[in-house]
Design a protein around this motif. Structure first.
Motif, PDB file in Angstrom:
ATOM      1  N   VAL B   4      -5.069  -3.738  -0.963  1.00  0.00           N
ATOM      2  CA  VAL B   4      -3.674  -3.395  -1.195  1.00  0.00           C
ATOM      3  C   VAL B   4      -3.115  -2.909   0.130  1.00  0.00           C
ATOM      4  N   TYR B  25      -0.649  -7.132  -2.412  1.00  0.00           N
ATOM      5  CA  TYR B  25      -2.031  -7.101  -2.872  1.00  0.00           C
ATOM      6  C   TYR B  25      -2.654  -8.465  -2.628  1.00  0.00           C
ATOM      7  N   LEU B  33      -0.835  -3.223 -11.572  1.00  0.00           N
ATOM      8  CA  LEU B  33      -0.321  -2.618 -10.350  1.00  0.00           C
ATOM      9  C   LEU B  33       0.337  -1.272 -10.654  1.00  0.00           C
ATOM     10  N   CYS B  91       0.521   2.836  -3.372  1.00  0.00           N
ATOM     11  CA  CYS B  91       0.454   1.647  -4.208  1.00  0.00           C
ATOM     12  C   CYS B  91      -1.021   1.399  -4.543  1.00  0.00           C
ATOM     13  N   GLY B  93      -3.867  -1.162  -7.107  1.00  0.00           N
ATOM     14  CA  GLY B  93      -4.016  -2.301  -7.984  1.00  0.00           C
ATOM     15  C   GLY B  93      -5.425  -2.431  -8.516  1.00  0.00           C
TER      16      GLY B  93
END
Lengths: 115, 113
Positions: B4, B25, B33, B91, B93
């Motif tokens: 990511v 990603y 996500l 962020c 994922g």
């Protein structure tokens, strides 16, 4: 509000000492995790557990060990701390049903400094 | 390897400015996500998440993110930031049906009055 607690929040110790970072959650989550985070870097998964007596190593190799004897408790131990272990350690848990699926709940972290 | 990426490491804005933080990603297949936020002195908490369905996801405090599969992106947006949005944004994922999250390096957002 997350109900996951880490102690100590801050720890400064000398090289060679054994330390245990405590993590407890009151949400009844089966899955628990330990992440390591250095300043300005991403969080790296170092250990995880999918339930009592289940522990696995994460993507980042770590000299620490974990145990999961009770659902709510997931301590991390370093038998002999070294300066390279200086970092922030984040504990997290996740549920397996409904809207909790995939969402991690984090503790406030334990910042370890090894001199 | 799964990864990511967050391209903005440090963003400085004035109050009322619009915000967009990039996230890409590298997974193939179905992904979950997330955007997490860490306010100063507090623990990481979930801002919003995407599992499936409407690619425009709305989260807490006026944040939203759009999943664009063709661009492998999940950018975070807010039309008008406030000083209280000062925080670090991560962020993350995971592959569908797994819980092992991979995090980006984070973006530090500073909002000045």
């Amino acid at each position: 509000e997350a109900d996951i607690y880490q102690t100590p929040r801050y720890l400064v110790i000398g090289t060679g000492k054994k330390i245990t970072l405590e993590c407890s959650q009151t949400m009844g989550h089966d899955k628990m995790y330990w992440y390591q985070q250095d300043p300005g870097m991403e969080l790296h998964l170092i250990h995880y557990s999918y339930g009592v007596n289940s522990t696995e190593k994460g993507d980042l190799s770590s000299e620490s060990t974990v145990s999961r004897i009770r659902t709510e408790h997931f301590p991390l131990t370093l038998e002999s701390a070294r300066p390279s272990h200086t970092s922030q350690y984040l504990c997290a848990s996740s549920g397996t049903t409904g809207t909790d699926t995939g969402e991690l709940f984090f503790g406030e972290g334990s910042r370890l400094t090894v001199l | 390897a799964q990864s990511v990426s967050q391209h903005n490491h440090h963003v400085i804005l004035s109050e009322a400015a619009s915000l967009e933080l990039g996230c890409n990603y590298s997974y193939g297949g179905t992904v979950n996500l997330f955007w997490y936020v860490q306010y100063p002195g507090q623990h990481l908490q979930l801002l919003l998440k995407y599992f499936s369905g409407d690619p425009l996801v709305k989260g807490i405090k006026g944040f939203e993110a759009e999943f664009i599969k063709s661009k492998f992106s999940f950018n975070l947006r807010k039309p008008s930031v406030q000083w209280s949005d000062t925080a670090e944004y991560f962020c993350a994922g995971s592959r569908y049906n797994t819980d092992k999250l991979i995090f980006g390096t984070g973006t530090r957002l500073q909002v000045f009055p």
